[in-house]
Scaffold this motif. Structure first.
Motif, PDB file in Angstrom:
ATOM      1  N   THR A  34      15.029  46.064  31.214  1.00  0.00           N
ATOM      2  CA  THR A  34      14.865  46.362  29.755  1.00  0.00           C
ATOM      3  C   THR A  34      13.540  46.342  29.380  1.00  0.00           C
ATOM      4  OG1 THR A  34      16.837  45.459  28.883  1.00  0.00           O
ATOM      5  CG2 THR A  34      15.212  45.630  27.260  1.00  0.00           C
ATOM      6  N   PHE A  35      12.670  45.319  30.141  1.00  0.00           N
ATOM      7  CA  PHE A  35      11.010  45.219  29.690  1.00  0.00           C
ATOM      8  C   PHE A  35      10.596  46.443  30.442  1.00  0.00           C
ATOM      9  CE2 PHE A  35       7.109  43.924  31.179  1.00  0.00           C
ATOM     10  CZ  PHE A  35       6.367  43.685  29.990  1.00  0.00           C
ATOM     11  N   THR A  38      11.011  49.474  28.066  1.00  0.00           N
ATOM     12  CA  THR A  38       9.954  49.057  26.706  1.00  0.00           C
ATOM     13  C   THR A  38       8.707  49.184  27.185  1.00  0.00           C
ATOM     14  OG1 THR A  38      10.066  46.685  27.006  1.00  0.00           O
ATOM     15  CG2 THR A  38      11.782  47.951  25.476  1.00  0.00           C
ATOM     16  N   GLY A 367      12.097  43.494  24.319  1.00  0.00           N
ATOM     17  CA  GLY A 367      12.138  43.581  25.900  1.00  0.00           C
ATOM     18  C   GLY A 367      11.647  42.067  26.476  1.00  0.00           C
TER      19      GLY A 367
END
Length: 413
Positions: A34-35, A38, A367
């Motif tokens: 997810t990071f 983003t 994130g």
């Protein structure tokens, strides 16, 4: 029609399909997935922040909004189509193409917004912006519907996500390319080149013009205050847009079909919200309209955070849809009210800068929290939602009448 055309990109690539595919398939559901998503968006927004104000100034000086819009559209369509080649483990290829396609999309978004004051009277900016944004959500709905039809067929054939998701990128690029044709056939560039400035070197002239505006920025205090407000509340909105499908799958256990159906319904409520609030905005007032939507966003965040059943989450998502269409449309109209007639592309470039800064702040916050909390998406949603409250507080100090008067001032005169 351009709102109709480009909305399929955000709906399919950023909100509903490719983002979840990036985390689950390309990044193999790693904690940092997810990071990584983003952060990729953040890089594209940084590039837009660095170029948008000068691009807007250049478009104003040379009356080049339409030509630049064509170039950014070609770039977005091309790199969206190239996402077809991204498969499991192709992390860096996915990152590269997402950065490029989102850069071109965001740059074009600023340019098309700068046409708004040329297409509507000052007392109808909210209404016309609402029409465009409402039609945009219909475009997102159409593109997502076509993608859902293909995904349903592909899953019926036993295909996996790495087989059918890339094809949805081709569908999205094709619909964008076809639906934007009326814009380039019929939209007129009503602005005229500002001949007293065209003798300058193009880039130097654009930056000099931008510097002159910044030097006189104290004349536009309500615009500046609203742009700061925009950075905060749009941070929350951009987090929801970029991570809705990821939250639905990771926190609520939705599958790809569930997520697409959810976003389809949200697009309908967003279109309704943009249309209704667009018509109300010119009567109710710009600031009260935006304040109402921010209160709605805060309620939505709390419902999504508390949701244990899919029914409550569906309710939260549709409140988000109503607020999404309204808040996006209202902000574009208010920037139009605060913009001097000779500097529309430049000021909408500043609007784009604020939105893109928020597009870094919100998703990166989400994130980082999800990464540091080892995948606690509920906590990430709750913390990111705090940006709506900050935006609401700042909004209370924006004076529309004073800002409208300030728009009559032009540093060049």
């Amino acid at each position: 029609m351009f709102d109709f055309a480009n909305s399929g990109y955000t709906t399919v690539v950023i909100t509903a399909i490719f983002n979840a595919y990036f985390v689950a398939v390309v990044a193999d559901n790693q904690d940092w997935g997810t990071f990584a998503w983003t952060a990729s968006l953040a890089v594209s927004y940084i590039l837009i922040i660095l170029t948008a104000p000068a691009l807007g100034a250049y478009a104003d000086i040379y009356a080049m909004k339409k030509r630049l819009l064509l170039l950014t559209t070609i770039g977005c369509v091309l790199f969206t189509a190239l996402l077809y080649f991204v498969g499991p483990g192709d992390l860096w290829l996915a990152i590269l193409f997402i950065i490029l396609t989102n850069f071109f999309f965001g740059s074009g978004e600023n340019l098309i917004a700068a046409f708004l004051p040329e297409l509507a009277r000052s007392d109808a900016l909210g209404k016309v912006s609402g029409w465009g944004w409402s039609l945009g959500y219909m475009g997102g709905l159409f593109t997502l519907g076509c993608s859902l039809a293909y995904v349903t067929w592909a899953q019926g054939k036993g295909q996996e996500a790495d087989q059918f998701v890339p094809v949805t990128m081709l569908i999205t690029a094709l619909i964008f390319a076809i639906a934007c044709i009326p814009t380039f056939l019929y939209l007129k560039e009503r602005a005229l080149p500002q001949l007293h400035q065209t003798s300058d070197h193009i880039i130097r002239g654009a930056f000099a013009r931008l510097g002159n505006t910044l030097k006189h920025v104290h004349h536009y205090q309500d615009l500046v205050r609203f742009l700061v407000c925009l950075v905060f509340y749009q941070a929350g909105i951009q987090a929801v847009i970029a991570l809705a499908a990821i939250y639905a799958q990771q926190a609520m256990g939705f599958n790809t079909t569930d997520t697409i159906l959810l976003v389809l319904l949200v697009n309908i409520t967003a279109a309704i919200g943009a249309f209704i609030f667009g018509n109300l905005q010119d009567k109710l007032g710009h600031v009260p309209t935006i304040a109402l939507t921010l209160i709605g966003w805060i309620i939505m965040i709390l419902l999504a955070w508390m949701a244990k059943s899919s029914a409550m989450f569906w309710l939260a998502a549709n409140i988000a849809g109503l607020c999404l269409g309204a808040s996006q449309s209202a902000a574009r109209a208010l920037v139009g009210v605060f913009s001097p007639s000779s500097r529309r592309a430049e000021f909408f470039g500043l609007w784009g800068l604020a939105v893109k800064l928020s597009s870094i702040l919100g998703p990166i916050t989400y994130g980082l929290v999800s990464w540091m909390s080892r995948g606690d998406h509920r906590l990430a949603m709750l913390i990111t939602g705090g940006y709506f409250l900050i935006g609401l507080v700042i909004l209370m100090r924006v004076d529309v009448q004073r800002g409208q008067q300030a728009a009559l001032y032009d540093p060049e005169k």
